[in-house]
Structures are given as structure tokens and as C-alpha cells.
Design a protein around this motif. Structure first.
Motif, PDB file in Angstrom:
ATOM      1  N   THR A 258      28.066  46.187  47.665  1.00  0.00           N
ATOM      2  CA  THR A 258      29.079  45.141  47.506  1.00  0.00           C
ATOM      3  C   THR A 258      29.387  44.910  46.039  1.00  0.00           C
ATOM      4  OG1 THR A 258      28.188  44.086  49.488  1.00  0.00           O
ATOM      5  CG2 THR A 258      29.686  42.779  48.131  1.00  0.00           C
ATOM      6  N   LEU A 259      28.356  44.921  45.203  1.00  0.00           N
ATOM      7  CA  LEU A 259      28.553  44.747  43.765  1.00  0.00           C
ATOM      8  C   LEU A 259      29.398  45.874  43.193  1.00  0.00           C
ATOM      9  CD1 LEU A 259      27.919  43.314  41.095  1.00  0.00           C
ATOM     10  CD2 LEU A 259      25.833  44.685  40.944  1.00  0.00           C
ATOM     11  N   ALA A 260      29.114  47.110  43.626  1.00  0.00           N
ATOM     12  CA  ALA A 260      29.886  48.251  43.128  1.00  0.00           C
ATOM     13  C   ALA A 260      31.361  48.124  43.497  1.00  0.00           C
ATOM     14  CB  ALA A 260      29.312  49.548  43.697  1.00  0.00           C
ATOM     15  N   LEU A 261      31.623  47.789  44.747  1.00  0.00           N
ATOM     16  CA  LEU A 261      33.010  47.659  45.179  1.00  0.00           C
ATOM     17  C   LEU A 261      33.692  46.475  44.510  1.00  0.00           C
ATOM     18  CD1 LEU A 261      35.234  48.663  47.137  1.00  0.00           C
ATOM     19  CD2 LEU A 261      34.451  46.915  48.718  1.00  0.00           C
ATOM     20  N   THR A 262      32.955  45.378  44.321  1.00  0.00           N
ATOM     21  CA  THR A 262      33.542  44.199  43.694  1.00  0.00           C
ATOM     22  C   THR A 262      33.972  44.501  42.268  1.00  0.00           C
ATOM     23  OG1 THR A 262      32.159  42.741  45.038  1.00  0.00           O
ATOM     24  CG2 THR A 262      33.135  41.803  43.054  1.00  0.00           C
ATOM     25  N   GLY A 263      33.178  45.266  41.551  1.00  0.00           N
ATOM     26  CA  GLY A 263      33.554  45.637  40.193  1.00  0.00           C
ATOM     27  C   GLY A 263      34.839  46.445  40.150  1.00  0.00           C
ATOM     28  N   VAL A 264      34.959  47.388  41.071  1.00  0.00           N
ATOM     29  CA  VAL A 264      36.190  48.180  41.134  1.00  0.00           C
ATOM     30  C   VAL A 264      37.372  47.301  41.517  1.00  0.00           C
ATOM     31  CG1 VAL A 264      37.344  50.082  42.319  1.00  0.00           C
ATOM     32  CG2 VAL A 264      34.932  50.291  41.672  1.00  0.00           C
ATOM     33  N   GLN A 265      37.176  46.434  42.494  1.00  0.00           N
ATOM     34  CA  GLN A 265      38.258  45.568  42.946  1.00  0.00           C
ATOM     35  C   GLN A 265      38.641  44.535  41.885  1.00  0.00           C
ATOM     36  OE1 GLN A 265      40.150  45.717  45.720  1.00  0.00           O
ATOM     37  NE2 GLN A 265      39.089  47.619  46.233  1.00  0.00           N
ATOM     38  N   PHE A 266      37.708  44.182  41.010  1.00  0.00           N
ATOM     39  CA  PHE A 266      38.034  43.232  39.946  1.00  0.00           C
ATOM     40  C   PHE A 266      39.095  43.798  39.016  1.00  0.00           C
ATOM     41  CE2 PHE A 266      37.068  41.402  35.679  1.00  0.00           C
ATOM     42  CZ  PHE A 266      37.466  40.101  35.956  1.00  0.00           C
ATOM     43  N   THR A 267      39.068  45.112  38.807  1.00  0.00           N
ATOM     44  CA  THR A 267      40.103  45.722  37.977  1.00  0.00           C
ATOM     45  C   THR A 267      41.475  45.582  38.642  1.00  0.00           C
ATOM     46  OG1 THR A 267      39.741  47.914  38.971  1.00  0.00           O
ATOM     47  CG2 THR A 267      38.453  47.369  37.030  1.00  0.00           C
ATOM     48  N   PHE A 268      41.522  45.728  39.965  1.00  0.00           N
ATOM     49  CA  PHE A 268      42.786  45.519  40.677  1.00  0.00           C
ATOM     50  C   PHE A 268      43.186  44.047  40.642  1.00  0.00           C
ATOM     51  CE2 PHE A 268      41.180  49.442  42.675  1.00  0.00           C
ATOM     52  CZ  PHE A 268      42.283  50.265  42.481  1.00  0.00           C
ATOM     53  N   LEU A 269      42.201  43.154  40.667  1.00  0.00           N
ATOM     54  CA  LEU A 269      42.495  41.734  40.561  1.00  0.00           C
ATOM     55  C   LEU A 269      43.158  41.421  39.223  1.00  0.00           C
ATOM     56  CD1 LEU A 269      40.279  38.837  41.721  1.00  0.00           C
ATOM     57  CD2 LEU A 269      41.109  38.807  39.396  1.00  0.00           C
ATOM     58  N   LEU A 270      42.678  42.049  38.152  1.00  0.00           N
ATOM     59  CA  LEU A 270      43.303  41.862  36.841  1.00  0.00           C
ATOM     60  C   LEU A 270      44.755  42.305  36.868  1.00  0.00           C
ATOM     61  CD1 LEU A 270      40.469  43.035  34.413  1.00  0.00           C
ATOM     62  CD2 LEU A 270      41.481  40.762  34.501  1.00  0.00           C
ATOM     63  N   GLY A 271      45.008  43.436  37.525  1.00  0.00           N
ATOM     64  CA  GLY A 271      46.389  43.889  37.652  1.00  0.00           C
ATOM     65  C   GLY A 271      47.233  42.950  38.484  1.00  0.00           C
ATOM     66  N   GLY A 272      46.613  42.328  39.505  1.00  0.00           N
ATOM     67  CA  GLY A 272      47.353  41.405  40.355  1.00  0.00           C
ATOM     68  C   GLY A 272      47.764  40.130  39.662  1.00  0.00           C
ATOM     69  N   THR A 273      47.125  39.826  38.522  1.00  0.00           N
ATOM     70  CA  THR A 273      47.507  38.615  37.795  1.00  0.00           C
ATOM     71  C   THR A 273      48.937  38.681  37.268  1.00  0.00           C
ATOM     72  OG1 THR A 273      46.614  39.483  35.702  1.00  0.00           O
ATOM     73  CG2 THR A 273      45.127  38.177  37.080  1.00  0.00           C
ATOM     74  N   VAL A 274      49.470  39.881  37.116  1.00  0.00           N
ATOM     75  CA  VAL A 274      50.822  40.031  36.552  1.00  0.00           C
ATOM     76  C   VAL A 274      51.842  39.275  37.405  1.00  0.00           C
ATOM     77  CG1 VAL A 274      52.647  41.674  35.979  1.00  0.00           C
ATOM     78  CG2 VAL A 274      50.264  42.223  35.441  1.00  0.00           C
ATOM     79  N   ILE A 275      51.877  39.571  38.708  1.00  0.00           N
ATOM     80  CA  ILE A 275      52.865  38.940  39.589  1.00  0.00           C
ATOM     81  C   ILE A 275      52.505  37.488  39.861  1.00  0.00           C
ATOM     82  CG2 ILE A 275      53.942  39.042  41.864  1.00  0.00           C
ATOM     83  CD1 ILE A 275      53.551  42.029  41.847  1.00  0.00           C
ATOM     84  N   VAL A 276      51.219  37.224  40.075  1.00  0.00           N
ATOM     85  CA  VAL A 276      50.798  35.849  40.385  1.00  0.00           C
ATOM     86  C   VAL A 276      51.084  34.920  39.212  1.00  0.00           C
ATOM     87  CG1 VAL A 276      48.805  34.379  40.886  1.00  0.00           C
ATOM     88  CG2 VAL A 276      49.083  36.558  42.085  1.00  0.00           C
ATOM     89  N   GLU A 277      50.820  35.368  38.007  1.00  0.00           N
ATOM     90  CA  GLU A 277      51.126  34.548  36.830  1.00  0.00           C
ATOM     91  C   GLU A 277      52.619  34.282  36.720  1.00  0.00           C
ATOM     92  OE1 GLU A 277      47.467  35.886  33.838  1.00  0.00           O
ATOM     93  OE2 GLU A 277      49.549  36.193  33.265  1.00  0.00           O
ATOM     94  N   ARG A 278      53.415  35.260  37.080  1.00  0.00           N
ATOM     95  CA  ARG A 278      54.868  35.069  37.017  1.00  0.00           C
ATOM     96  C   ARG A 278      55.325  34.013  38.015  1.00  0.00           C
ATOM     97  NH1 ARG A 278      58.414  36.069  32.965  1.00  0.00           N
ATOM     98  NH2 ARG A 278      60.519  36.437  33.755  1.00  0.00           N
ATOM     99  N   ILE A 279      54.768  34.050  39.212  1.00  0.00           N
ATOM    100  CA  ILE A 279      55.161  33.098  40.255  1.00  0.00           C
ATOM    101  C   ILE A 279      54.836  31.673  39.834  1.00  0.00           C
ATOM    102  CG2 ILE A 279      54.668  32.334  42.617  1.00  0.00           C
ATOM    103  CD1 ILE A 279      54.304  35.289  43.357  1.00  0.00           C
ATOM    104  N   PHE A 280      53.669  31.485  39.211  1.00  0.00           N
ATOM    105  CA  PHE A 280      53.243  30.137  38.832  1.00  0.00           C
ATOM    106  C   PHE A 280      53.564  29.806  37.380  1.00  0.00           C
ATOM    107  CE2 PHE A 280      50.430  31.149  42.435  1.00  0.00           C
ATOM    108  CZ  PHE A 280      50.654  30.033  43.226  1.00  0.00           C
ATOM    109  N   ALA A 281      54.336  30.667  36.710  1.00  0.00           N
ATOM    110  CA  ALA A 281      54.668  30.459  35.292  1.00  0.00           C
ATOM    111  C   ALA A 281      53.406  30.183  34.487  1.00  0.00           C
ATOM    112  CB  ALA A 281      55.676  29.312  35.128  1.00  0.00           C
ATOM    113  N   TYR A 282      52.363  30.905  34.805  1.00  0.00           N
ATOM    114  CA  TYR A 282      51.080  30.739  34.136  1.00  0.00           C
ATOM    115  C   TYR A 282      51.124  31.486  32.805  1.00  0.00           C
ATOM    116  CZ  TYR A 282      45.977  30.521  33.678  1.00  0.00           C
ATOM    117  OH  TYR A 282      44.690  30.271  33.244  1.00  0.00           O
ATOM    118  N   PRO A 283      50.788  30.843  31.698  1.00  0.00           N
ATOM    119  CA  PRO A 283      50.967  31.462  30.379  1.00  0.00           C
ATOM    120  C   PRO A 283      49.868  32.454  30.032  1.00  0.00           C
ATOM    121  CG  PRO A 283      50.052  29.276  30.114  1.00  0.00           C
ATOM    122  CD  PRO A 283      50.312  29.444  31.588  1.00  0.00           C
ATOM    123  N   GLY A 284      49.770  33.504  30.826  1.00  0.00           N
ATOM    124  CA  GLY A 284      48.753  34.515  30.593  1.00  0.00           C
ATOM    125  C   GLY A 284      49.363  35.827  30.153  1.00  0.00           C
TER     126      GLY A 284
END
Length: 333
Positions: A258-284
Motif C-alpha cells: 500500500t505504501l508503494a502504491l500510495t507513493g506512486v499515486q501521490f505523484t498523480f495527485l500532484l498533477g491533479g492539483t492543476v485542474i482542482v486549483e483552477r476550479i477553486f481559484a487556489y493560488p498554487g
């Protein structure tokens, strides 16, 4: 020692490959960044002067060599749209994105572990079906759809949380570091901590829900395998409760995959911040990346992609080290 050096060498090679791909793709993409900056009545001399200023007057190879030399010296170039040092702009926005991603990861792990343990304890009962159905729903819906649904639910129908931004402007000037949530908690600024947390709730949930479903499914499968091992069966014969069997015996041996997969998925989570930040006008950093792409801001886009690439590589390295630390056979092998 040799393994560590090999990993570092691979990191350097991978990051160099990222620089080449990003540089070439941005140069061959349609659209002229100079044309977006200059007025319709500009002369050929004005256009040439701008190209020279931003290093766009040479061949593709010449531009890459100049850019790479500057990059090795820590110079990401000057942003075309903001007219500021690109590295300084990235450094201003990166902490907000990291704070969002780390909090989302924590929520995803907490929810995913809870669902996995609950599903394991309710094995072959209606509770397991409910957990599997819930994780299926959470996984099937993308993060940006969750973001839109949360906006409609908690921003419009039940306006409980702020729709945009990172903090109330009246509280934003009290921070000494760009890590607002961490600083407010450490320094005991309760009002600021509540406000930052309220702004984080919806974007964090949008990012965490799909990841928590992945964590829950992988961990639940690993727990199912661990529960039929001899050491668990022996503990059951000795009278240990199911709760302790799952949380004390099976969980510590099932957490590795689970730890191994979570680390890999965290990189995709970082990429997902692009659209989510745009939707919420989050200054990231993700929100700024979209603005940079729209404006054809080549230095800023290149810098942002390189930073994301470095984060992905470093995260994977840290995950490998963590797995080796948890697994004695890998640590001493």
C-alpha cells in the motif's frame, strides 16, 4: 552505496530527459509567445528585440544550450507574462500546492485505511459490500468532477465553505512563511488555522477521495492475504479478537504494498492539483501553470514542469527508501 548512486544517476538522467521533452514540445507547439506580448502596430525591429531578450532568436539547438546553461546556474529565465524571475514565481506558489497535496494525502490515507479495515472486519457480510460499493464510486469519479460536485453541494446548496482562495485577505498578512496551515497550527493562531482549513476542505476532498479508494482497495486485498497466513491463524487460535488480528498482526505486514502504491499515486495527485486549483481559484503552482500555458509563457511553463518532474522523481526515491526501511530483506540485501 552503489544502489544509492545508481538511483541518483537515474534521477539526473530522467530529469534531463524531462527538460529535453518539455523544451522541444513547447517550441513546436502552435502559437508565438512574442506575438501575444506585442501590439499590432509593432515594427519588425521591436519584434526582433523581444525575441533576443527572451532568447527566441536562435536555432532550436542554440536556444536549448543557452537555456540549459542558465538552468544549471539556477536561472529559470524571466516570465513573459509576469515580467519576473520564473524561479521566484514558482517558489512563491509551490508551498501552497505542497500544503494542499500533503493534506490531501493525509486525508486519503486516513480514509483509505479506515475503509480497508472496516471492509476486512465485515468480510463476507453486507458491510463489505457497502465498502466495496463506496470505494468503487469514489474511484470512478475523477477529482475534477468531485471538485465541481463539492462546489455545488457545499458552495452553493449548503454554503459552508469558501469557494475560492487560500485564506481571508484580512488574515493573510500575519504569516511569516508560505506554509499557512502549518504555521498557524504551530504558532497557535486559531482563527487563521480555521480559515485556512475551511479553504482547504473542498479541494482536499476532491483530491483525496479517488486516492483513498485506491488505498482502500489495495490495502484490503493485502489484508485479505495476510489474514490467512499461519501467524494470524495461530493468533486467532490463542483467542485474539478480530480487531486486534487485523490492526496488530495483519496490518503491519500488509502496509508495504500500500505504501508503494500510495507513493506512486501521490505523484498523480500532484498533477491533479492543476485542474482542482483552477476550479477553486487556489493560488498554487497548478493554477499558475494553466495561466502560463494560456499565455504561452515558455520560461514559466518550463520551470513549472521541471519542478513537478523533480517532485515526482524525489517522491519515488523516498518511497523506495521507505519500503527498504520497512522491509529488512531489502534493507540488508
Amino acid at each position: 552505496m552503489t544502489t544509492a548512486l545508481n538511483r541518483v544517476a537515474m534521477m539526473v538522467v530522467t530529469l534531463f530527459g524531462v527538460t529535453v521533452v518539455v523544451f522541444v514540445l513547447l517550441r513546436v507547439a502552435p502559437g508565438d509567445p512574442v506575438a501575444m506580448m506585442i501590439g499590432p502596430g509593432a515594427s519588425a525591429a521591436d519584434i526582433l528585440a523581444l525575441r533576443v531578450r527572451y532568447g527566441l532568436d536562435g536555432s532550436l539547438l542554440t536556444q536549448f544550450i543557452i537555456w540549459l546553461k542558465a538552468l544549471l546556474g539556477g536561472d529559470f529565465g524571466t516570465s513573459i507574462s509576469f515580467h519576473r524571475n520564473a524561479l521566484a514565481l514558482i517558489a512563491e506558489r509551490l508551498p501552497a500546492t505542497l500544503e494542499l497535496a500533503v493534506v490531501a494525502l493525509g486525508v486519503a490515507l486516513l480514509l483509505g485505511f479506515t475503509l480497508a479495515v472496516a471492509g476486512t472486519l465485515a468480510q463476507r457480510r453486507i458491510g463489505e459490500v457497502a465498502v466495496d460499493s463506496l470505494t468503487g464510486l469514489m474511484l470512478a469519479v475523477p477529482d475534477f468532477v468531485w471538485a465541481l460536485a463539492l462546489v455545488l453541494l457545499f458552495g452553493v446548496a449548503l454554503p459552508l465553505f469558501p469557494l475560492s482562495g487560500r485564506i481571508d485577505p484580512s488574515l493573510g498578512g500575519t504569516f511569516r512563511t508560505p506554509f499557512y496551515l502549518l504555521e498557524s497550527l504551530v504558532t497557535g493562531q486559531a482563527a487563521a488555522a480555521r480559515d485556512v482549513a475551511a479553504h482547504l476542505v473542498m479541494p482536499v476532498l476532491a483530491l483525496a477521495l479517488p486516492l483513498s479508494a485506491i488505498v482502500a482497495r489495495v490495502l484490503k486485498g493485502a489484508l485479505a492475504e495476510a489474514m490467512v497466513q499461519d501467524y494470524v491463524l495461530l493468533a486467532r487460535v490463542k483467542g485474539m479478537s478480530e480487531w486486534r488480528l487485523v490492526t496488530r498482526e495483519a496490518l503491519r505486514n500488509a502496509v508495504g504494498p500500500t505504501l508503494a502504491l500510495t507513493g506512486v499515486q501521490f505523484t498523480f495527485l500532484l498533477g491533479g492539483t492543476v485542474i482542482v486549483e483552477r476550479i477553486f481559484a487556489y493560488p498554487g503552482l497548478g493554477n499558475m501553470a494553466i495561466e502560463a500555458v494560456i499565455n504561452r509563457d515558455l520560461p514559466l511553463v518550463q520551470g513549472i514542469v521541471l519542478v513537478f518532474g523533480a517532485l515526482f522523481i524525489v517522491t519515488n526515491l523516498l518511497v523506495d527508501l521507505a519500503i527498504a526501511a520497512l522491509n529488512p530483506r531489502l534493507r540488508h540485501g
